[in-house]
Design an enzyme around this catalytic site. Structure first.
Site, PDB file in Angstrom:
ATOM      1  N   VAL A 128       6.320   2.937  -2.871  1.00 35.83           N
ATOM      2  CA  VAL A 128       7.071   2.081  -3.414  1.00 35.83           C
ATOM      3  C   VAL A 128       6.184   0.873  -4.044  1.00 35.83           C
ATOM      4  O   VAL A 128       6.258   0.366  -4.820  1.00 35.83           O
ATOM      5  CB  VAL A 128       8.544   1.845  -2.800  1.00 35.83           C
ATOM      6  CG1 VAL A 128       9.037   0.727  -3.778  1.00 35.83           C
ATOM      7  CG2 VAL A 128       9.333   3.014  -2.727  1.00 35.83           C
ATOM      8  N   CYS A 170      18.111   4.262  -2.927  1.00 35.05           N
ATOM      9  CA  CYS A 170      17.766   5.019  -4.515  1.00 35.05           C
ATOM     10  C   CYS A 170      18.833   5.864  -5.030  1.00 35.05           C
ATOM     11  O   CYS A 170      19.318   5.847  -6.138  1.00 35.05           O
ATOM     12  CB  CYS A 170      16.782   5.966  -4.056  1.00 35.05           C
ATOM     13  SG  CYS A 170      16.450   6.646  -2.751  1.00 35.05           S
ATOM     14  N   THR A 224       0.875  -0.961   0.104  1.00 37.07           N
ATOM     15  CA  THR A 224      -0.091   0.027  -0.060  1.00 37.07           C
ATOM     16  C   THR A 224       0.754   1.166   0.126  1.00 37.07           C
ATOM     17  O   THR A 224       0.255   2.405   0.075  1.00 37.07           O
ATOM     18  CB  THR A 224      -0.913   0.090   1.172  1.00 37.07           C
ATOM     19  OG1 THR A 224      -0.038  -0.335   2.360  1.00 37.07           O
ATOM     20  CG2 THR A 224      -2.105  -0.923   1.153  1.00 37.07           C
ATOM     21  N   ARG A 249      17.608  17.074   0.944  1.00 39.31           N
ATOM     22  CA  ARG A 249      16.248  17.050   0.778  1.00 39.31           C
ATOM     23  C   ARG A 249      15.628  18.260   0.025  1.00 39.31           C
ATOM     24  O   ARG A 249      15.812  19.454   0.624  1.00 39.31           O
ATOM     25  CB  ARG A 249      15.223  16.774   1.786  1.00 39.31           C
ATOM     26  CG  ARG A 249      13.697  16.606   1.348  1.00 39.31           C
ATOM     27  CD  ARG A 249      13.519  14.914   0.940  1.00 39.31           C
ATOM     28  NE  ARG A 249      13.872  14.149   2.110  1.00 39.31           N
ATOM     29  CZ  ARG A 249      13.900  12.832   2.027  1.00 39.31           C
ATOM     30  NH1 ARG A 249      13.809  12.451   0.774  1.00 39.31           N
ATOM     31  NH2 ARG A 249      14.217  11.997   3.155  1.00 39.31           N
ATOM     32  N   LYS A 252      25.229   5.361   3.568  1.00 37.69           N
ATOM     33  CA  LYS A 252      24.631   4.261   2.632  1.00 37.69           C
ATOM     34  C   LYS A 252      25.360   4.452   1.343  1.00 37.69           C
ATOM     35  O   LYS A 252      25.769   3.462   0.704  1.00 37.69           O
ATOM     36  CB  LYS A 252      23.111   4.490   2.351  1.00 37.69           C
ATOM     37  CG  LYS A 252      22.279   3.741   3.712  1.00 37.69           C
ATOM     38  CD  LYS A 252      20.915   3.737   3.517  1.00 37.69           C
ATOM     39  CE  LYS A 252      20.304   4.908   4.225  1.00 37.69           C
ATOM     40  NZ  LYS A 252      18.832   5.111   3.971  1.00 37.69           N
ATOM     41  N   HIS A 256      15.435  11.794  -7.970  1.00 38.93           N
ATOM     42  CA  HIS A 256      16.651  12.483  -7.227  1.00 38.93           C
ATOM     43  C   HIS A 256      17.677  13.012  -8.304  1.00 38.93           C
ATOM     44  O   HIS A 256      17.737  12.440  -9.340  1.00 38.93           O
ATOM     45  CB  HIS A 256      17.344  11.370  -6.614  1.00 38.93           C
ATOM     46  CG  HIS A 256      16.564  10.852  -5.375  1.00 38.93           C
ATOM     47  ND1 HIS A 256      15.470  11.407  -4.820  1.00 38.93           N
ATOM     48  CD2 HIS A 256      16.780   9.777  -4.521  1.00 38.93           C
ATOM     49  CE1 HIS A 256      15.064  10.629  -3.659  1.00 38.93           C
ATOM     50  NE2 HIS A 256      15.975   9.758  -3.785  1.00 38.93           N
TER      51      HIS A 256
END
Ligand code: L14
Length: 341
Positions: free
Chosen positions: A16, A132, A13, A238, A216, A245
């Site tokens: 992604v 991502c 839901t 952000r 990461k 991105h």
């Protein structure tokens, strides 16, 4: 006709998860039965797949009996808890969270870069989908790394709110609307206003002063490119963009390549679309990358401040190639090369 597979999507839901269903459908993944799983809160809702309304069931340890492939995007805690149970039931998990990415027994895969790593799924029954921001960067840099080697990467990101999920998409929308109507905007998801602002803060802050998102990018890039000697430093930001991105990537190569040579190399690279004609105001844009699976690369130019330096601007849809598409591509290779009789 080829073999069909029982597939489960955990976190169906979410932003992604929704895109995963769309990718499975668009790419005509060989699905026999599709099971939709989410937390109890979302159970009972129905989602569309190939014209049918499929009810969402609660994600539990017992959800994976008879399931061949489980694609997870339900958050790190759910992945830590349920991926091992799924694997024990004989289901191979493709996990989009950060939970398993750096586990040495879990392959971390970008199909254009290291598809061969999928073979190691047998160790834990889990394959990790990278972050991502990492995915789009390695799609652009792997060809350069293979050709001449990369000594060091300095990257700054300009990341869309959709990575945080539906609540953050609503937050940018609501704050923008409030501001334009002279109403005090409310902050719910992010610690500061995101509308008309930039936040140098993605995921949590770590001991070393970097954010987890930044580390990461460092750790995952080295793992995917299988080279711990690459120096990497990242600043992840952000920005008030809904989808895609963008990244400013500065690369110090081990041997010289001209901007022309890099452009030609990337024009032939899988998953890359070079968009680089400044004379026509053509360069990669978030609004153009959104809805596509390619990683757009442009502004390719020599860094004249060092030897063997090159600068790139790299843009990709964070929900598609940065998450759902990459996970479904992994599942396709898994199904075709490893799970078919
Ligand atoms: O998958 O944009 O590690 O807030 C966690 C942070 C995905 C993006 C991950 C964000 C990321 C998310």
């Amino acid at each position: 006709m080829g073999e069909l597979f029982n597939v489960a999507v955990a976190g169906a839901t979410g932003a992604v998860g929704n895109q995963m269903l769309a990718c499975l459908e668009e790419r005509e993944f060989p699905v026999k039965d599709l099971k939709l799983l989410a937390t109890a809160r979302s159970a009972g809702r129905k989602l569309r797949f190939r014209g049918a309304q499929i009810p969402v069931e609660e994600l539990t340890d017992a959800s994976f009996k008879g399931v061949d492939i489980g694609i997870f995007s339900a958050g790190g805690a759910a992945s830590l808890k349920f991926a091992p149970a799924a694997a024990r039931a004989g289901c191979v998990v493709v996990d989009n969270s950060a939970a398993w990415r750096m586990d040495p027994d879990v392959p971390l895969v970008v199909p254009e870069v290291n598809p061969q790593a999928i073979a190691r799924y047998t160790s834990k029954g889990i394959i990790a989908n990278p972050n991502c921001s990492t995915i789009q960067m390695v799609v652009a840099l792997a060809p350069i790394h293979r050709k001449v080697g990369i000594r060091r990467i300095v990257v700054s990101t300009y990341q869309a709110v959709s990575g945080t999920g539906k609540k953050a998409i609503d937050e940018l929308h609501d704050q923008t609307k409030a501001m334009l109507n002279f109403i005090e905007p409310k902050e719910r998801v992010y610690p500061h206003r995101i509308a008309f602002n930039c936040l140098p803060h993605i995921d949590i802050f770590l001991e070393n002063g970097y954010t987890k998102e930044e580390m990461k990018m460092v750790d995952e890039t080295r793992k995917i490119l299988e080279d711990d000697t690459i120096g990497i430093t990242a600043t992840t930001v952000r920005v008030p963009v809904f989808f895609s991105h963008s990244e400013s990537v500065n690369v110090e190569m081990r041997q010289p390549m001209t901007a022309r040579e890099v452009r030609a190399l990337l024009e032939a690279a899988p998953g890359v679309k070079v968009v680089d004609d400044p004379s026509q105001n053509l360069y990669p844009l978030a609004i153009d990358a959104a809805g596509q699976d390619e990683t757009l690369v442009g502004r390719i130019r020599t860094d004249e401040s060092i030897a063997n330096g090159i600068n790139l601007w790299v843009v990709s849809d964070n929900i598609r190639k940065g998450a759902a598409t990459n996970a479904v591509q992994i599942a396709e290779i898994l199904a075709r090369d490893y799970l078919s009789d």
